[in-house]
Design an enzyme around this catalytic site. Structure first.
Site, PDB file in Angstrom:
ATOM      1  N   LYS A   1      -2.147  -1.441  -3.851  1.00  0.00           N
ATOM      2  CA  LYS A   1      -3.023  -0.276  -3.791  1.00  0.00           C
ATOM      3  C   LYS A   1      -2.208   0.998  -3.858  1.00  0.00           C
ATOM      4  O   LYS A   1      -1.209   1.076  -3.160  1.00  0.00           O
ATOM      5  CB  LYS A   1      -3.798  -0.354  -2.472  1.00  0.00           C
TER       6      LYS A   1
ATOM      7  N   LYS B   1       0.857  -1.185   0.000  1.00  0.00           N
ATOM      8  CA  LYS B   1       0.000   0.000   0.000  1.00  0.00           C
ATOM      9  C   LYS B   1       0.893   1.235   0.000  1.00  0.00           C
ATOM     10  O   LYS B   1       1.682   1.444   0.923  1.00  0.00           O
ATOM     11  CB  LYS B   1      -0.912  -0.004   1.224  1.00  0.00           C
TER      12      LYS B   1
HETATM   13  C1  PBG Z   1      -7.384   3.621   5.684  1.00  0.00           C
HETATM   14  C2  PBG Z   1      -7.724   3.337   4.276  1.00  0.00           C
HETATM   15  C3  PBG Z   1      -7.551   4.234   3.223  1.00  0.00           C
HETATM   16  C4  PBG Z   1      -8.077   3.621   2.100  1.00  0.00           C
HETATM   17  C5  PBG Z   1      -8.536   2.369   2.478  1.00  0.00           C
HETATM   18  N1  PBG Z   1      -8.297   2.199   3.843  1.00  0.00           N
HETATM   19  C6  PBG Z   1      -7.031   5.606   3.213  1.00  0.00           C
HETATM   20  C7  PBG Z   1      -5.681   5.860   3.723  1.00  0.00           C
HETATM   21  O1  PBG Z   1      -4.853   4.967   3.877  1.00  0.00           O
HETATM   22  O2  PBG Z   1      -5.421   7.024   4.006  1.00  0.00           O
HETATM   23  C8  PBG Z   1      -8.120   4.260   0.746  1.00  0.00           C
HETATM   24  C9  PBG Z   1      -9.257   3.880  -0.111  1.00  0.00           C
HETATM   25  C10 PBG Z   1      -9.508   4.807  -1.242  1.00  0.00           C
HETATM   26  O3  PBG Z   1      -8.863   5.859  -1.429  1.00  0.00           O
HETATM   27  O4  PBG Z   1     -10.413   4.470  -2.005  1.00  0.00           O
HETATM   28  N2  PBG Z   1      -6.667   2.700   6.377  1.00  0.00           N
END
Ligand code: PBG
Length: 352
Positions: free
Chosen positions: A275, A222
């Site tokens: 992601k 991520k």
């Molecule tokens: C938070 C989380 C995020 C997303 C999924 N879980 C945001 C972040 O890490 O700040 C992002 C999902 C998206 O942007 O569609 N743990």
């Protein structure tokens, strides 16, 4: 001319890693267009096919009832809604053949505390929602987001002390949180926090709690990405200070993505995720080529917003952009795609 072409083609194929000898004779034309001649032929030879069974739908739940929904400003056409509204959405999704959801909750500010205790409360909105949906729709596969950002006044995924995001203390809370979600009936917990060692700790906690049938879909690679902006609007969870770069990955790195992913698999992840998706197709491919577990990719809120915004102005054909972007993610190697376009895509794929 032919020699020149031959050199070019060799260079291109070697570049692609195909390492195949292309032999061209003077005057011989390879009729590659034959396989593109008609829709039927194109369908026959298509290498990648989307299927609604591969979609995972992110759903944002808010407290209350009365089928209340709120449009997310930066995600036009996407809503966060009360549990009854969400249940009606799920019914529609199931009717379309989409049976996998990923649940997020929006917590009111007065419920956000330093210790993030709301994240582990058994009567909290997330476990309550899981129970409710599982009871009404036993066939639904429910995944839950495991991270502390919606519950933290700082909007960070972990516990914070003196401006530092604590690792092991956070992992302890995430482990408990996973047990609470599993007890409510979640099929998979999905840790999205990027703390070290959380998959192993969560697996151990699930087993210790008797939840041996609950899986882990880990957000393994991520990246710290600007494309999460609209999501943070959706949950009102933007970090209050700093950014997420001490835990989410630097987008300049690819080897690190492999290391993170292999670590999670070793620790017991059933599904790994890359992601965002669209700007990280190379990472999806590399991960896919080396792992033996299903690979998921998340077409995130910013990717949705970009397509929506352009389509609203008439600058892009929305349906075409949805299918092309999702197909590219699948072609890159994702078996599972989390996407805010799941409903539209399922409609477009009806009958497939
Ligand atoms: C938070 C989380 C995020 C997303 C999924 N879980 C945001 C972040 O890490 O700040 C992002 C999902 C998206 O942007 O569609 N743990």
């Amino acid at each position: 001319m032919v020699n020149y072409l031959l050199g070019e083609i060799k260079a291109i194929t070697e570049d692609c890693g195909l390492r195949r000898r292309v032999r061209l004779q003077a005057g011989v034309v390879k009729r590659n267009r034959i396989l593109r001649k008609t829709p039927a032929i194109r369908e026959l030879v298509a290498e990648t096919r989307l299927h609604k069974g591969m979609f995972l739908v992110p759903l944002f739940i808010i407290e209350g009832d009365g089928f209340h929904k709120e449009e997310i400003t930066s995600m036009p056409g996407y809503y966060r809604g009360t549990l009854d509204y969400t249940a009606r959405e799920v019914e529609g999704l199931l009717a379309l053949g989409v049976s996998n959801v990923l649940l997020f909750v929006k917590v009111p500010d007065d419920r956000k505390t330093e210790d993030c205790v709301e994240a582990v409360r058994e009567e909290g909105l997330l476990p309550t929602s899981v129970k409710f949906l599982k009871q009404r729709f036993p066939e639904l596969c429910i995944m839950t987001d495991v991270a502390l950002d919606p519950f933290s006044p700082h909007g960070h995924d972990g516990l914070v002390r003196h401006g530092e995001i604590l690792n092991d203390e956070t992992v302890a809370v995430l482990s408990r949180m996973s047990q609470v979600h599993a007890a409510a009936g979640a099929d998979f917990v999905a840790p999205s926090d990027m703390m070290d060692g959380r998959v192993a700790a969560i697996r151990a906690a699930l087993d210790a709690g008797g939840f041996t049938r609950t899986g882990i879909m880990s957000y393994s690679a991520k990246y710290a990405s600007c494309f999460y902006g609209p999501f943070r609007d959706a949950l009102d969870s933007a970090p209050g200070f700093g950014d997420k770069k001490t835990y989410q990955m630097d987008y300049r790195n690819r080897v690190e993505a492999i290391r993170e992913t292999l670590t999670d698999i070793e620790e017991g992840a059933d599904i790994v995720m890359v992601k965002p998706a669209g700007a990280y197709l190379d990472i999806i491919r590399e991960v896919k080529d080396i792992v033996d577990v299903p690979v998921a990719a998340y077409q995130v809120s910013g990717e949705y917003a970009m397509i929506k915004a352009a389509a609203q102005r008439g600058w892009l054909n929305q349906d075409a952009a949805i299918l092309e972007s999702l197909t590219a993610i699948h072609r890159a190697g994702a078996n599972i795609i989390a996407t805010y376009f799941a409903k539209e895509a399922a409609r477009l794929l009806r009958g497939k």
